[in-house]
Design an enzyme around this catalytic site. Structure first.
Site, PDB file in Angstrom:
ATOM      1  N   SER A 145       0.822  -1.218   0.000  1.00 12.68           N
ATOM      2  CA  SER A 145       0.000   0.000   0.000  1.00 12.68           C
ATOM      3  C   SER A 145       0.854   1.265   0.000  1.00 12.68           C
ATOM      4  O   SER A 145       1.926   1.308   0.612  1.00 12.68           O
ATOM      5  CB  SER A 145      -0.883  -0.008   1.255  1.00 12.68           C
ATOM      6  OG  SER A 145      -1.438   1.258   1.475  1.00 12.68           O
ATOM      7  N   GLN A 171       0.597  -0.396  -4.766  1.00 10.03           N
ATOM      8  CA  GLN A 171      -0.741   0.216  -4.842  1.00 10.03           C
ATOM      9  C   GLN A 171      -0.628   1.719  -4.660  1.00 10.03           C
ATOM     10  O   GLN A 171      -0.003   2.203  -3.729  1.00 10.03           O
ATOM     11  CB  GLN A 171      -1.650  -0.370  -3.756  1.00 10.03           C
ATOM     12  CG  GLN A 171      -3.036   0.271  -3.692  1.00 10.03           C
ATOM     13  CD  GLN A 171      -3.125   1.371  -2.649  1.00 10.03           C
ATOM     14  OE1 GLN A 171      -2.520   1.274  -1.587  1.00 10.03           O
ATOM     15  NE2 GLN A 171      -3.864   2.441  -2.944  1.00 10.03           N
ATOM     16  N   TYR A 206      -2.583   5.534  -4.387  1.00  8.51           N
ATOM     17  CA  TYR A 206      -3.701   6.465  -4.341  1.00  8.51           C
ATOM     18  C   TYR A 206      -3.265   7.694  -5.131  1.00  8.51           C
ATOM     19  O   TYR A 206      -2.139   8.180  -4.945  1.00  8.51           O
ATOM     20  CB  TYR A 206      -4.003   6.894  -2.894  1.00  8.51           C
ATOM     21  CG  TYR A 206      -4.702   5.837  -2.069  1.00  8.51           C
ATOM     22  CD1 TYR A 206      -5.922   5.310  -2.466  1.00  8.51           C
ATOM     23  CD2 TYR A 206      -4.154   5.389  -0.868  1.00  8.51           C
ATOM     24  CE1 TYR A 206      -6.579   4.356  -1.696  1.00  8.51           C
ATOM     25  CE2 TYR A 206      -4.802   4.431  -0.092  1.00  8.51           C
ATOM     26  CZ  TYR A 206      -6.010   3.921  -0.510  1.00  8.51           C
ATOM     27  OH  TYR A 206      -6.657   2.984   0.247  1.00  8.51           O
ATOM     28  N   THR A 234      -6.054   2.371  -6.719  1.00  9.48           N
ATOM     29  CA  THR A 234      -7.304   2.215  -5.963  1.00  9.48           C
ATOM     30  C   THR A 234      -8.167   3.446  -6.188  1.00  9.48           C
ATOM     31  O   THR A 234      -7.721   4.572  -5.953  1.00  9.48           O
ATOM     32  CB  THR A 234      -6.988   2.015  -4.465  1.00  9.48           C
ATOM     33  OG1 THR A 234      -6.180   0.849  -4.342  1.00  9.48           O
ATOM     34  CG2 THR A 234      -8.259   1.845  -3.645  1.00  9.48           C
ATOM     35  N   ARG A 294     -16.091   4.719   9.471  1.00  9.51           N
ATOM     36  CA  ARG A 294     -16.000   3.477  10.242  1.00  9.51           C
ATOM     37  C   ARG A 294     -16.265   3.805  11.708  1.00  9.51           C
ATOM     38  O   ARG A 294     -15.433   4.382  12.401  1.00  9.51           O
ATOM     39  CB  ARG A 294     -14.646   2.814  10.008  1.00  9.51           C
ATOM     40  CG  ARG A 294     -14.496   2.354   8.545  1.00  9.51           C
ATOM     41  CD  ARG A 294     -13.506   1.241   8.402  1.00  9.51           C
ATOM     42  NE  ARG A 294     -12.202   1.645   8.881  1.00  9.51           N
ATOM     43  CZ  ARG A 294     -11.308   2.313   8.145  1.00  9.51           C
ATOM     44  NH1 ARG A 294     -11.563   2.621   6.888  1.00  9.51           N
ATOM     45  NH2 ARG A 294     -10.148   2.652   8.656  1.00  9.51           N
ATOM     46  N   LYS A 314      -8.412  -1.059  -8.963  1.00  3.51           N
ATOM     47  CA  LYS A 314      -9.027  -1.710  -7.788  1.00  3.51           C
ATOM     48  C   LYS A 314     -10.168  -0.855  -7.260  1.00  3.51           C
ATOM     49  O   LYS A 314      -9.987   0.343  -7.027  1.00  3.51           O
ATOM     50  CB  LYS A 314      -7.966  -1.901  -6.702  1.00  3.51           C
ATOM     51  CG  LYS A 314      -8.494  -2.452  -5.377  1.00  3.51           C
ATOM     52  CD  LYS A 314      -7.322  -2.786  -4.455  1.00  3.51           C
ATOM     53  CE  LYS A 314      -7.763  -3.354  -3.122  1.00  3.51           C
ATOM     54  NZ  LYS A 314      -8.188  -2.333  -2.166  1.00  3.51           N
ATOM     55  N   HIS A 370     -13.419  -2.573  -1.116  1.00  2.00           N
ATOM     56  CA  HIS A 370     -12.493  -2.162  -0.068  1.00  2.00           C
ATOM     57  C   HIS A 370     -12.775  -2.948   1.231  1.00  2.00           C
ATOM     58  O   HIS A 370     -12.656  -2.421   2.334  1.00  2.00           O
ATOM     59  CB  HIS A 370     -12.622  -0.657   0.173  1.00  2.00           C
ATOM     60  CG  HIS A 370     -11.310   0.049   0.393  1.00  2.00           C
ATOM     61  ND1 HIS A 370     -10.699   0.827  -0.559  1.00  2.00           N
ATOM     62  CD2 HIS A 370     -10.494   0.132   1.476  1.00  2.00           C
ATOM     63  CE1 HIS A 370      -9.587   1.358  -0.075  1.00  2.00           C
ATOM     64  NE2 HIS A 370      -9.440   0.939   1.170  1.00  2.00           N
ATOM     65  N   ARG A 428     -15.259  -1.382   3.741  1.00  2.00           N
ATOM     66  CA  ARG A 428     -14.788  -0.279   4.588  1.00  2.00           C
ATOM     67  C   ARG A 428     -15.172   1.085   4.033  1.00  2.00           C
ATOM     68  O   ARG A 428     -14.909   2.102   4.669  1.00  2.00           O
ATOM     69  CB  ARG A 428     -13.256  -0.342   4.713  1.00  2.00           C
ATOM     70  CG  ARG A 428     -12.758  -1.602   5.346  1.00  2.00           C
ATOM     71  CD  ARG A 428     -11.265  -1.819   5.112  1.00  2.00           C
ATOM     72  NE  ARG A 428     -10.408  -0.960   5.893  1.00  2.00           N
ATOM     73  CZ  ARG A 428     -10.050  -1.197   7.146  1.00  2.00           C
ATOM     74  NH1 ARG A 428     -10.518  -2.246   7.765  1.00  2.00           N
ATOM     75  NH2 ARG A 428      -9.225  -0.385   7.782  1.00  2.00           N
TER      76      ARG A 428
HETATM   77  C1  LIG Z   1      -6.492  -2.549   7.803  1.00  2.00           C
HETATM   78  C2  LIG Z   1      -6.782  -2.369   6.342  1.00  2.00           C
HETATM   79  C3  LIG Z   1      -6.139  -1.369   5.627  1.00  2.00           C
HETATM   80  C4  LIG Z   1      -6.391  -1.208   4.254  1.00  2.00           C
HETATM   81  N1  LIG Z   1      -5.680  -0.269   3.558  1.00  2.00           N
HETATM   82  C5  LIG Z   1      -5.809  -0.220   2.206  1.00  2.00           C
HETATM   83  C6  LIG Z   1      -4.961   0.617   1.429  1.00  2.00           C
HETATM   84  O1  LIG Z   1      -4.098   1.304   1.951  1.00  2.00           O
HETATM   85  N2  LIG Z   1      -5.138   0.618   0.083  1.00  2.00           N
HETATM   86  C7  LIG Z   1      -6.089  -0.153  -0.543  1.00  2.00           C
HETATM   87  O2  LIG Z   1      -6.216  -0.129  -1.771  1.00  2.00           O
HETATM   88  N3  LIG Z   1      -6.898  -0.956   0.170  1.00  2.00           N
HETATM   89  C8  LIG Z   1      -6.765  -1.025   1.522  1.00  2.00           C
HETATM   90  N4  LIG Z   1      -7.539  -1.903   2.239  1.00  2.00           N
HETATM   91  C9  LIG Z   1      -8.489  -2.771   1.535  1.00  2.00           C
HETATM   92  C10 LIG Z   1      -7.821  -4.065   1.094  1.00  2.00           C
HETATM   93  O3  LIG Z   1      -6.867  -3.836   0.087  1.00  2.00           O
HETATM   94  C11 LIG Z   1      -8.837  -5.057   0.528  1.00  2.00           C
HETATM   95  O4  LIG Z   1      -9.561  -4.443  -0.491  1.00  2.00           O
HETATM   96  C12 LIG Z   1      -9.814  -5.605   1.566  1.00  2.00           C
HETATM   97  O5  LIG Z   1      -9.185  -5.817   2.800  1.00  2.00           O
HETATM   98  C13 LIG Z   1     -10.391  -6.898   1.037  1.00  2.00           C
HETATM   99  O6  LIG Z   1     -11.402  -7.398   1.851  1.00  2.00           O
HETATM  100  P1  LIG Z   1     -11.149  -8.549   2.945  1.00  2.00           P
HETATM  101  O7  LIG Z   1     -10.449  -7.843   4.055  1.00  2.00           O
HETATM  102  O8  LIG Z   1     -12.521  -8.998   3.282  1.00  2.00           O
HETATM  103  O9  LIG Z   1     -10.292  -9.605   2.322  1.00  2.00           O
HETATM  104  C14 LIG Z   1      -7.326  -2.049   3.615  1.00  2.00           C
HETATM  105  C15 LIG Z   1      -7.956  -3.058   4.332  1.00  2.00           C
HETATM  106  C16 LIG Z   1      -7.692  -3.232   5.677  1.00  2.00           C
HETATM  107  C17 LIG Z   1      -8.371  -4.341   6.418  1.00  2.00           C
END
Ligand SMILES: Cc1cc2nc3c(=O)[nH]c(=O)nc-3n(C[C@H](O)[C@H](O)[C@H](O)COP(=O)(O)O)c2cc1C
Length: 379
Positions: free
Chosen positions: A108, A129, A131, A157, A166, A253, A277, A280
């Site tokens: 990330s 990845q 932003y 992303t 959240r 993504k 995501h 989230r």
């Molecule tokens: C703690 C955390 C931090 C995340 N940070 C990013 C990020 O910096 N960039 C991003 O593209 N997705 C981020 N995501 C999303 C993940 O890349 C991914 O899309 C997601 O966790 C997939 O779902 P799952 O947790 O059910 O497998 C984050 C997810 C979590 C849990």
């Protein structure tokens, strides 16, 4: 990590015990009422296999190719920010575990460790990845660094034009800037093993962003600055810009709509990551497994489609492959492993998923992960 860890859910329980509540909720929680978070996992359940027998499954090949590269499993570890909060080694451990399993790790923008440090620690199949920040020059400098360090693909992303709300994080004071209360102090004190591991590593930071906008490595200052840099104006023109800046594989993504997938491919994307995501961001967005078939129909002849969000078992992976995904990504599942047992815990998660996928493939009469039959699922 206890010896009896039979499933990703077991590792989740261990991570929950080990981590302060504010950190566990940051990993585990979703936006608002968590409707999408729950749907991501729940919507796998009604999908049923059509078992097939007497097909000689003594050889089941779990490897596949993705964007022309060989993967030992149809799986990637998703990009996640601030993994150093779970364990100080954070992304270094995720990258090492991914390399050992023969799969890519996506680092990330908001990682705790810098892209150079992660490459030094585990020079495997690493992707970066991005932003797209308001400060396009900085985004460009990240691309140049990723290219120079040897990152093989870029994931942009596109579902973060606002930060998702959240509510657990708000209740826990896990905000930018954080709100420390008696309750958060007690929460930390109740998790001495985590505190003891973190204490010598006070330098938690956002490794890729140190020095940006005149900030030093202070994680709160950097996070605050990064939030001001989220760019709500990003549009298809930015994807064109990115395509011109990056000559290796490019994946988008955060796509759920077939028309968006088509447009991304028309702009030169090599891969589409069907993602909300991890629930989230937009609460009420569809689960990714329910959105997958539409995107596959739209673009799978010209781009690889990856299913992200909600994957917790090998059976989930097989269901996604049967619906046309080339591979899956795991986010939270990998962090449960990291919390439960550091790099070893992540390796455990990957081993569990590998074994479960092998069983599900064999019992549905599938021999190759690269060619899962669409009649693997009951109509
Ligand atoms: C703690 C955390 C931090 C995340 N940070 C990013 C990020 O910096 N960039 C991003 O593209 N997705 C981020 N995501 C999303 C993940 O890349 C991914 O899309 C997601 O966790 C997939 O779902 P799952 O947790 O059910 O497998 C984050 C997810 C979590 C849990």
């Amino acid at each position: 990590m206890s010896a009896v860890c039979a499933s990703v859910d077991d590792l989740r329980r261990q991570a929950k015990r080990y981590l302060p509540r504010m950190v566990f909720d940051f990993v585990d929680g979703g936006a608002e009422r968590e409707i999408t978070l729950r749907a991501n996992t729940a919507d796998f359940e009604p999908l049923r296999f059509a078992p097939r027998v007497l097909t000689d499954v003594s050889q089941v090949d779990l490897s596949t190719t993705l964007l022309g590269e060989q993967l030992a499993l149809p799986l990637l570890i998703a990009p996640m920010g601030l993994c150093g909060l779970v364990r100080p080694e954070g992304e270094l451990a995720l990258a090492r575990a991914a390399r050992a399993a023969g799969i890519p790790f996506v680092l990330s923008t908001a990682a705790s460790h810098s892209l150079e440090a992660v490459m030094d620690a585990a020079a495997g199949n690493l992707w970066f990845q991005l932003y797209i920040f308001r400060d396009r020059e900085f985004a460009r400098s990240l691309l140049q660094r990723a290219r120079a360090a040897g990152y093989r693909a870029l994931v942009v992303t596109v579902d973060l034009t606002r930060g998702g709300k959240r509510e657990k994080d708000i209740h826990n004071g896990f905000t930018v800037p954080p709100r420390f209360t008696r309750r958060t102090a007690l929460d930390l004190l109740r998790h001495p093993a985590w505190l003891w591991r973190m204490a010598p590593h006070r330098g938690l930071t956002l490794g890729n962003l140190v020095g940006w906008g005149g900030q030093d490595s202070n994680v709160i200052a950097l996070s605050t600055f990064m939030n001001t840099q989220i760019d709500p104006s990003i549009s298809w023109a930015d994807l064109d810009w990115l395509r011109a800046e990056w000559d290796l594989p490019l994946l988008v993504k955060g796509i759920l709509h077939p028309d968006d997938a088509r447009q991304a491919v028309a702009a030169g994307a090599d891969g589409i990551i069907v993602s909300n995501h991890g629930g989230r961001q937009l609460d009420g967005a569809p689960s990714t497994i329910s959105a997958l078939a539409g995107v596959v129909d739209a673009v799978s002849t010209s781009a690889d489609v990856i299913l992200d969000s909600g994957v917790r078992s090998g059976a989930d992976i097989l269901k996604a492959l049967a619906l046309g995904a080339r591979a899956c990504m795991i986010g939270k599942a990998a962090l449960y492993g990291l919390g439960a047992g550091g790099q070893g815990g992540v390796e455990r998660v990957l081993a569990i998923l590998r074994q479960e996928l092998d069983v599900a493939m064999a019992l549905t009469g599938n021999h190759r992960a690269s060619a899962v039959r669409s009649d693997t699922l009951k109509p």
